[in-house]
Design a protein around this motif. Structure first.
Motif, PDB file in Angstrom:
ATOM      1  N   TYR A  78     118.958 -19.750 -21.510  1.00 46.92           N
ATOM      2  CA  TYR A  78     117.600 -19.475 -21.050  1.00 46.92           C
ATOM      3  C   TYR A  78     117.505 -19.760 -19.565  1.00 46.92           C
ATOM      4  CZ  TYR A  78     112.514 -19.828 -20.484  1.00 46.92           C
ATOM      5  OH  TYR A  78     111.217 -19.664 -20.051  1.00 46.92           O
ATOM      6  N   GLU A  79     117.291 -18.717 -18.816  1.00 48.76           N
ATOM      7  CA  GLU A  79     117.087 -18.833 -17.379  1.00 48.76           C
ATOM      8  C   GLU A  79     115.746 -18.184 -17.058  1.00 48.76           C
ATOM      9  OE1 GLU A  79     116.649 -19.707 -13.983  1.00 48.76           O
ATOM     10  OE2 GLU A  79     118.578 -20.450 -14.767  1.00 48.76           O
ATOM     11  N   PRO A  80     114.698 -19.000 -16.860  1.00 47.44           N
ATOM     12  CA  PRO A  80     113.353 -18.448 -16.667  1.00 47.44           C
ATOM     13  C   PRO A  80     113.259 -17.371 -15.598  1.00 47.44           C
ATOM     14  CG  PRO A  80     113.241 -20.823 -16.974  1.00 47.44           C
ATOM     15  CD  PRO A  80     114.697 -20.481 -16.867  1.00 47.44           C
ATOM     16  N   THR A  81     114.036 -17.496 -14.532  1.00 41.28           N
ATOM     17  CA  THR A  81     113.934 -16.496 -13.468  1.00 41.28           C
ATOM     18  C   THR A  81     114.437 -15.129 -13.909  1.00 41.28           C
ATOM     19  OG1 THR A  81     116.095 -17.147 -12.576  1.00 41.28           O
ATOM     20  CG2 THR A  81     114.149 -18.244 -11.664  1.00 41.28           C
ATOM     21  N   ILE A 106     107.995 -22.489 -33.453  1.00 47.14           N
ATOM     22  CA  ILE A 106     107.113 -23.393 -32.721  1.00 47.14           C
ATOM     23  C   ILE A 106     107.859 -24.111 -31.602  1.00 47.14           C
ATOM     24  CG2 ILE A 106     107.462 -25.386 -34.274  1.00 47.14           C
ATOM     25  CD1 ILE A 106     104.431 -25.930 -33.967  1.00 47.14           C
ATOM     26  N   GLU A 107     109.156 -24.412 -31.824  1.00 45.61           N
ATOM     27  CA  GLU A 107     109.953 -25.068 -30.790  1.00 45.61           C
ATOM     28  C   GLU A 107     110.312 -24.093 -29.670  1.00 45.61           C
ATOM     29  OE1 GLU A 107     113.230 -27.428 -32.046  1.00 45.61           O
ATOM     30  OE2 GLU A 107     112.198 -28.208 -33.816  1.00 45.61           O
ATOM     31  N   LEU A 108     110.624 -22.868 -30.042  1.00 49.52           N
ATOM     32  CA  LEU A 108     110.917 -21.863 -29.020  1.00 49.52           C
ATOM     33  C   LEU A 108     109.691 -21.614 -28.153  1.00 49.52           C
ATOM     34  CD1 LEU A 108     112.657 -19.706 -27.690  1.00 49.52           C
ATOM     35  CD2 LEU A 108     112.030 -18.145 -29.551  1.00 49.52           C
ATOM     36  N   ASN A 109     108.521 -21.494 -28.776  1.00 53.53           N
ATOM     37  CA  ASN A 109     107.289 -21.288 -28.011  1.00 53.53           C
ATOM     38  C   ASN A 109     107.028 -22.451 -27.060  1.00 53.53           C
ATOM     39  OD1 ASN A 109     106.683 -18.805 -29.136  1.00 53.53           O
ATOM     40  ND2 ASN A 109     105.328 -19.637 -30.705  1.00 53.53           N
ATOM     41  N   ALA A 159     107.977 -23.581 -19.260  1.00 55.39           N
ATOM     42  CA  ALA A 159     108.359 -22.803 -18.071  1.00 55.39           C
ATOM     43  C   ALA A 159     107.281 -21.801 -17.693  1.00 55.39           C
ATOM     44  CB  ALA A 159     109.687 -22.090 -18.332  1.00 55.39           C
ATOM     45  N   GLY A 160     106.103 -21.891 -18.346  1.00 48.81           N
ATOM     46  CA  GLY A 160     105.015 -20.971 -18.039  1.00 48.81           C
ATOM     47  C   GLY A 160     105.255 -19.573 -18.556  1.00 48.81           C
ATOM     48  N   MET A 201     116.146 -11.872 -26.134  1.00 42.75           N
ATOM     49  CA  MET A 201     114.823 -11.248 -26.030  1.00 42.75           C
ATOM     50  C   MET A 201     114.276 -11.357 -24.614  1.00 42.75           C
ATOM     51  SD  MET A 201     113.067 -12.866 -29.440  1.00 42.75           S
ATOM     52  CE  MET A 201     113.721 -14.481 -29.002  1.00 42.75           C
ATOM     53  N   LYS A 202     113.447 -10.398 -24.286  1.00 43.41           N
ATOM     54  CA  LYS A 202     112.724 -10.440 -23.025  1.00 43.41           C
ATOM     55  C   LYS A 202     111.513 -11.362 -23.175  1.00 43.41           C
ATOM     56  CE  LYS A 202     110.511  -7.405 -19.623  1.00 43.41           C
ATOM     57  NZ  LYS A 202     110.128  -6.002 -19.313  1.00 43.41           N
ATOM     58  N   VAL A 203     111.240 -12.178 -22.151  1.00 42.04           N
ATOM     59  CA  VAL A 203     110.039 -13.010 -22.121  1.00 42.04           C
ATOM     60  C   VAL A 203     109.235 -12.651 -20.878  1.00 42.04           C
ATOM     61  CG1 VAL A 203     111.171 -14.881 -23.369  1.00 42.04           C
ATOM     62  CG2 VAL A 203     111.192 -14.890 -20.868  1.00 42.04           C
ATOM     63  N   LEU A 204     107.983 -13.076 -20.859  1.00 40.40           N
ATOM     64  CA  LEU A 204     107.099 -12.768 -19.724  1.00 40.40           C
ATOM     65  C   LEU A 204     106.309 -14.011 -19.309  1.00 40.40           C
ATOM     66  CD1 LEU A 204     105.589  -9.264 -20.637  1.00 40.40           C
ATOM     67  CD2 LEU A 204     107.343  -9.768 -18.921  1.00 40.40           C
ATOM     68  N   PRO A 205     105.846 -14.050 -18.057  1.00 35.86           N
ATOM     69  CA  PRO A 205     105.002 -15.167 -17.627  1.00 35.86           C
ATOM     70  C   PRO A 205     103.670 -15.168 -18.385  1.00 35.86           C
ATOM     71  CG  PRO A 205     105.868 -13.951 -15.743  1.00 35.86           C
ATOM     72  CD  PRO A 205     106.159 -13.122 -16.951  1.00 35.86           C
ATOM     73  N   ARG A 206     103.134 -16.358 -18.623  1.00 34.07           N
ATOM     74  CA  ARG A 206     101.799 -16.451 -19.205  1.00 34.07           C
ATOM     75  C   ARG A 206     100.773 -15.941 -18.193  1.00 34.07           C
ATOM     76  NH1 ARG A 206     100.705 -19.343 -23.643  1.00 34.07           N
ATOM     77  NH2 ARG A 206     102.480 -20.279 -24.731  1.00 34.07           N
ATOM     78  N   PRO A 207      99.686 -15.346 -18.655  1.00 35.66           N
ATOM     79  CA  PRO A 207      98.699 -14.799 -17.719  1.00 35.66           C
ATOM     80  C   PRO A 207      97.996 -15.901 -16.924  1.00 35.66           C
ATOM     81  CG  PRO A 207      97.875 -14.694 -19.962  1.00 35.66           C
ATOM     82  CD  PRO A 207      99.316 -15.093 -20.060  1.00 35.66           C
ATOM     83  N   GLU A 208      97.606 -15.548 -15.723  1.00 32.24           N
ATOM     84  CA  GLU A 208      96.896 -16.496 -14.858  1.00 32.24           C
ATOM     85  C   GLU A 208      95.534 -16.842 -15.428  1.00 32.24           C
ATOM     86  OE1 GLU A 208      94.613 -16.027 -10.594  1.00 32.24           O
ATOM     87  OE2 GLU A 208      96.613 -15.128 -10.788  1.00 32.24           O
ATOM     88  N   ALA A 209      94.866 -15.856 -15.998  1.00 32.38           N
ATOM     89  CA  ALA A 209      93.520 -16.061 -16.539  1.00 32.38           C
ATOM     90  C   ALA A 209      93.373 -15.301 -17.848  1.00 32.38           C
ATOM     91  CB  ALA A 209      92.463 -15.596 -15.536  1.00 32.38           C
ATOM     92  N   GLU A 210      92.468 -15.811 -18.690  1.00 27.65           N
ATOM     93  CA  GLU A 210      92.241 -15.151 -19.983  1.00 27.65           C
ATOM     94  C   GLU A 210      90.847 -15.496 -20.471  1.00 27.65           C
ATOM     95  OE1 GLU A 210      95.587 -14.513 -22.880  1.00 27.65           O
ATOM     96  OE2 GLU A 210      94.477 -16.073 -23.951  1.00 27.65           O
TER      97      GLU A 210
END
Length: 372
Positions: free
Chosen positions: A59-62, A75-78, A84-85, A170-179
């Motif tokens: 896992y490399e967040p960048t 739940i642990e993966l999440n 890492a946001g 799997m592909k991951v994405l940044p969490r949204p700034e606002a919701e």
């Protein structure tokens, strides 16, 4: 998080089962035991637990990619991604005991599915043990690596019938700034109103219809979310109440309560603009109307017929009579095609007999070819 590579032991178990023609029931956290058909065709079937094969491989967040073993608790993966946001874009349901392998084997996606894509869309590569006891890898860790990519996607939603899923990238994405969530008045079956919203450039990440309320979730930058909220109007749901998305996703909402009586829970998948189905019962509409949850005492045949008439299909999400199919039976070309795919991966039908489409468990590609 516990990190353990149990692939060698799992491979040996499958090879022994293949040599003895002994069927295997692949089991993770058993959180989705109610899904699929339950028609064991061979009482000799042994359980093949995936729980010891768990942990993050890479896992490399960048890089926005995570590689993980199938028995890893969701739940642990999440949690690791959240630190890492980041997040899984398809927002899979978190049921008690859920593993990432089980989520992908059942092809489950949450409220973000119409806007971010399905579980299948975000899988880059897989490592699988097939019915011949071969350790196979498909795809990779980047979207542009398409060698075998479609083979990886075949595993998603196959209920383990195409092999033992060992590792997944799997592909991951940044969490949204606002919701934020807007609530608007609606009529109970007004799914048509979603179509106009989907045609607009809005930062939608969820759209549900529950009784006479339409729920719209906006996710993105502060500016984009605020502008969309002003444009759409409606009541802004308090942050504490915005957990309604997780409640529906994880089947903790009151609609999914245990007191169904003689009714059963069904998931009906249709086009978002499809008319209301001619089936009596209570409805909850998710995915902007494309995923429709139904509580009904109607027979499986009646529900499958109604879904087919609207160009969709239905899956039972609760245990029911063994003689009634939980999944809409395959017919014609689709039945022949899927039988041949099963032949390629598991000609002996070792894996999860009776769980996915029992009509395929005793067929081979050569037999169906003669029926064409």
């Amino acid at each position: 998080m516990i990190d353990n590579d149990d692939s060698a032991a799992l491979l040996e178990r499958v090879r022994q089962a293949a040599a003895a023609a002994t069927p295997l029931n692949i089991v993770g956290g058993n959180s989705k035991h109610m899904l699929g058909n339950h028609r064991p065709l061979d009482q000799r079937a042994d359980a093949l637990s995936m729980l010891t094969h768990r942990g993050i491989i890479n896992y490399e967040p960048t890089e926005l990619v995570v590689s993980v073993r199938a028995g890893t608790p969701l739940i642990e993966l999440n949690r690791i991604l959240a630190e890492a946001g980041q997040m899984l874009p398809f927002e899979p349901p978190v049921l008690p005991g859920s593993t990432i392998g089980g989520v992908l084997a059942c092809g489950l996606s949450g409220p973000a599915r119409p806007f971010a894509g399905s579980a299948r869309d975000h899988v880059l590569g897989t490592r699988v043990i097939n019915g011949q006891g071969q350790d196979l890898s498909f795809g990779g860790e980047v979207m542009k690596n398409v060698a075998g990519y479609d083979v990886s996607r075949l595993q998603i939603g196959a209920y383990g019938t195409l092999g033992v899923l060992l590792d997944i990238s799997m592909k991951v994405l940044p969490r949204p700034e606002a919701e934020l969530t807007l609530v608007q008045e609606a009529t109970s079956n007004d799914t048509q109103a979603f179509a106009a919203l989907l045609r607009r450039p809005l930062p939608l990440s969820g759209a549900m219809l529950i009784d006479d309320r339409r729920y719209l979730r906006l996710s993105g930058s502060e500016a984009a979310v605020s502008a969309a909220a002003r444009m759409l109007g409606g009541e802004t749901l308090a942050a504490a109440e915005s957990t309604i998305w997780q409640q529906v996703r994880d089947h903790e909402h009151d609609f999914f309560g245990d007191s169904l009586g003689d009714r059963r829970l069904w998931r009906v998948s249709v086009a978002d603009h499809a008319d209301a189905l001619a089936v009596p019962g209570d409805w909850l509409h998710d995915w902007a109307g494309a995923q429709r949850w139904l509580q009904s005492a109607a027979t499986a045949d009646d529900i499958h017929r109604a879904a087919r008439a609207c160009g969709g299909h239905a899956v039972r999400y609760a245990s029911g009579p063994v003689e009634e199919p939980a999944l809409q039976p395959l017919e014609g070309v689709m039945r022949r095609l899927q039988a041949r795919v099963r032949d390629s991966f598991d000609a002996q039908r070792l894996f999860n007999r009776g769980r996915f489409h029992p009509e395929l468990d005793s067929l081979s590609g050569s037999q169906t070819a003669t029926e064409a």
